[in-house]
Design a protein around this motif. Sequence first.
Motif, PDB file in Angstrom:
ATOM      1  N   GLY A  98     -25.169   0.058 -10.067  1.00  0.00           N
ATOM      2  CA  GLY A  98     -24.382  -0.487 -11.579  1.00  0.00           C
ATOM      3  C   GLY A  98     -23.431  -1.125 -10.896  1.00  0.00           C
ATOM      4  N   ASP A  99     -23.360  -1.425 -12.616  1.00  0.00           N
ATOM      5  CA  ASP A  99     -21.414  -2.553 -11.975  1.00  0.00           C
ATOM      6  C   ASP A  99     -20.287  -1.214 -12.187  1.00  0.00           C
ATOM      7  OD1 ASP A  99     -19.488  -3.717 -13.677  1.00  0.00           O
ATOM      8  OD2 ASP A  99     -19.706  -5.020 -13.031  1.00  0.00           O
ATOM      9  N   PHE A 100     -19.961  -0.528 -10.887  1.00  0.00           N
ATOM     10  CA  PHE A 100     -19.198   0.083 -11.137  1.00  0.00           C
ATOM     11  C   PHE A 100     -17.750   0.335 -12.261  1.00  0.00           C
ATOM     12  CE2 PHE A 100     -15.279   2.535  -9.128  1.00  0.00           C
ATOM     13  CZ  PHE A 100     -16.125   3.551  -8.991  1.00  0.00           C
ATOM     14  N   GLU A 101     -17.416  -1.172 -12.452  1.00  0.00           N
ATOM     15  CA  GLU A 101     -16.483  -1.186 -13.321  1.00  0.00           C
ATOM     16  C   GLU A 101     -16.488  -0.699 -14.363  1.00  0.00           C
ATOM     17  OE1 GLU A 101     -13.676  -2.041 -12.314  1.00  0.00           O
ATOM     18  OE2 GLU A 101     -14.180  -2.121 -10.237  1.00  0.00           O
ATOM     19  N   THR A 102     -17.795  -1.096 -15.489  1.00  0.00           N
ATOM     20  CA  THR A 102     -18.473  -1.034 -16.655  1.00  0.00           C
ATOM     21  C   THR A 102     -18.419   0.918 -16.634  1.00  0.00           C
ATOM     22  OG1 THR A 102     -20.013  -3.232 -16.864  1.00  0.00           O
ATOM     23  CG2 THR A 102     -20.399  -0.375 -18.039  1.00  0.00           C
ATOM     24  N   ALA A 103     -18.423   1.611 -15.713  1.00  0.00           N
ATOM     25  CA  ALA A 103     -18.863   2.858 -15.542  1.00  0.00           C
ATOM     26  C   ALA A 103     -17.587   3.129 -15.589  1.00  0.00           C
ATOM     27  CB  ALA A 103     -20.093   3.453 -14.475  1.00  0.00           C
ATOM     28  N   ILE A 104     -17.198   2.671 -15.039  1.00  0.00           N
ATOM     29  CA  ILE A 104     -15.364   3.971 -14.723  1.00  0.00           C
ATOM     30  C   ILE A 104     -14.422   3.446 -16.147  1.00  0.00           C
ATOM     31  CG2 ILE A 104     -12.865   3.211 -14.222  1.00  0.00           C
ATOM     32  CD1 ILE A 104     -15.351   4.657 -12.230  1.00  0.00           C
ATOM     33  N   SER A 105     -15.017   2.110 -17.155  1.00  0.00           N
ATOM     34  CA  SER A 105     -14.363   1.920 -18.656  1.00  0.00           C
ATOM     35  C   SER A 105     -15.415   2.808 -19.804  1.00  0.00           C
ATOM     36  CB  SER A 105     -15.075  -0.040 -18.985  1.00  0.00           C
ATOM     37  OG  SER A 105     -14.392  -0.414 -17.944  1.00  0.00           O
ATOM     38  N   LEU A 106     -16.256   3.090 -19.725  1.00  0.00           N
ATOM     39  CA  LEU A 106     -16.969   3.755 -19.772  1.00  0.00           C
ATOM     40  C   LEU A 106     -16.892   5.747 -20.136  1.00  0.00           C
ATOM     41  CD1 LEU A 106     -20.587   2.857 -19.831  1.00  0.00           C
ATOM     42  CD2 LEU A 106     -18.897   2.793 -21.697  1.00  0.00           C
ATOM     43  N   ILE A 107     -16.608   5.807 -18.437  1.00  0.00           N
ATOM     44  CA  ILE A 107     -15.838   6.970 -18.220  1.00  0.00           C
ATOM     45  C   ILE A 107     -14.302   7.380 -19.094  1.00  0.00           C
ATOM     46  CG2 ILE A 107     -15.104   8.851 -16.839  1.00  0.00           C
ATOM     47  CD1 ILE A 107     -17.211   7.853 -15.291  1.00  0.00           C
ATOM     48  N   LYS A 108     -13.471   6.221 -18.851  1.00  0.00           N
ATOM     49  CA  LYS A 108     -11.894   6.310 -19.092  1.00  0.00           C
ATOM     50  C   LYS A 108     -12.359   6.325 -20.970  1.00  0.00           C
ATOM     51  CE  LYS A 108      -9.774   3.789 -15.454  1.00  0.00           C
ATOM     52  NZ  LYS A 108      -9.168   2.893 -15.350  1.00  0.00           N
ATOM     53  N   GLU A 109     -12.917   5.660 -21.770  1.00  0.00           N
ATOM     54  CA  GLU A 109     -13.275   6.215 -23.018  1.00  0.00           C
ATOM     55  C   GLU A 109     -13.743   6.663 -23.898  1.00  0.00           C
ATOM     56  OE1 GLU A 109     -16.888   3.073 -24.369  1.00  0.00           O
ATOM     57  OE2 GLU A 109     -14.716   1.795 -23.267  1.00  0.00           O
ATOM     58  N   GLY A 110     -14.626   7.802 -23.138  1.00  0.00           N
ATOM     59  CA  GLY A 110     -14.790   9.163 -23.375  1.00  0.00           C
ATOM     60  C   GLY A 110     -16.687   8.955 -23.639  1.00  0.00           C
ATOM     61  N   SER A 111     -16.996   7.250 -23.221  1.00  0.00           N
ATOM     62  CA  SER A 111     -18.425   7.152 -24.437  1.00  0.00           C
ATOM     63  C   SER A 111     -20.194   8.025 -23.300  1.00  0.00           C
ATOM     64  CB  SER A 111     -18.670   5.766 -23.982  1.00  0.00           C
ATOM     65  OG  SER A 111     -18.026   5.522 -24.671  1.00  0.00           O
ATOM     66  N   LEU A 112     -19.145   8.388 -21.831  1.00  0.00           N
ATOM     67  CA  LEU A 112     -20.397   9.418 -20.485  1.00  0.00           C
ATOM     68  C   LEU A 112     -20.140  11.008 -20.426  1.00  0.00           C
ATOM     69  CD1 LEU A 112     -20.543   6.792 -17.615  1.00  0.00           C
ATOM     70  CD2 LEU A 112     -21.721   6.836 -19.932  1.00  0.00           C
TER      71      LEU A 112
END
Length: 183
Positions: A98-112
């Motif tokens: 899937g979209d790698f940048e989206t996954a990283i952003s979600l991890i950084k914001e604590g959403s995953l």
Amino acid sequence: MIVPGPGTLLIAEPFLKDPNFMRTVVFLCDHQEEGSFGFVINKTFNHTLDELMNDLEELKLPVYYGGPVQMDTIHFLHQYPELIPGSFQVMDGIYWGGDFETAISLIKEGSLDLNKIRFFIGYSGWGNGQLNDELKEKSWLTAQATRKLVFHKKIEEIWKDALKELGGDYEMMANYPTDPQLN
């Protein structure tokens, strides 16, 4: 024996000597006559995500050794198809990429939940008919994957737990020595 396909676990038989696959469990993402691929789910790589990629200093996440093919690529498995666009469903509840940048952003914001996403360097691949030949040689045992095994909290126990889930004689194999001559 389960017919291999997406969502199948390939469990290395206890005496398989190939150093890339000794005592491993591979989560198969695709299997066709012309080729197959998946990820070793029970071997960590000796670098964290932040050490392999630029601009991820704060992400000291474990990276798993997916296999010996294309060791310059990062892949990921996750349980968030609704949050990560472009994900490919491997089986119910487990998605690849899937979209790698989206996954990283979600991890950084604590959403995953970090227990529901795994990063891999490289992958395990088989050419035309190669995996079928290895299955005929009994190099691999097959089982249906579960989220519990794919995202196991203790990777050192995945191989044994996968054998135990097969039950019967396979359960005993979990305690076999690597080299039967040492027995």
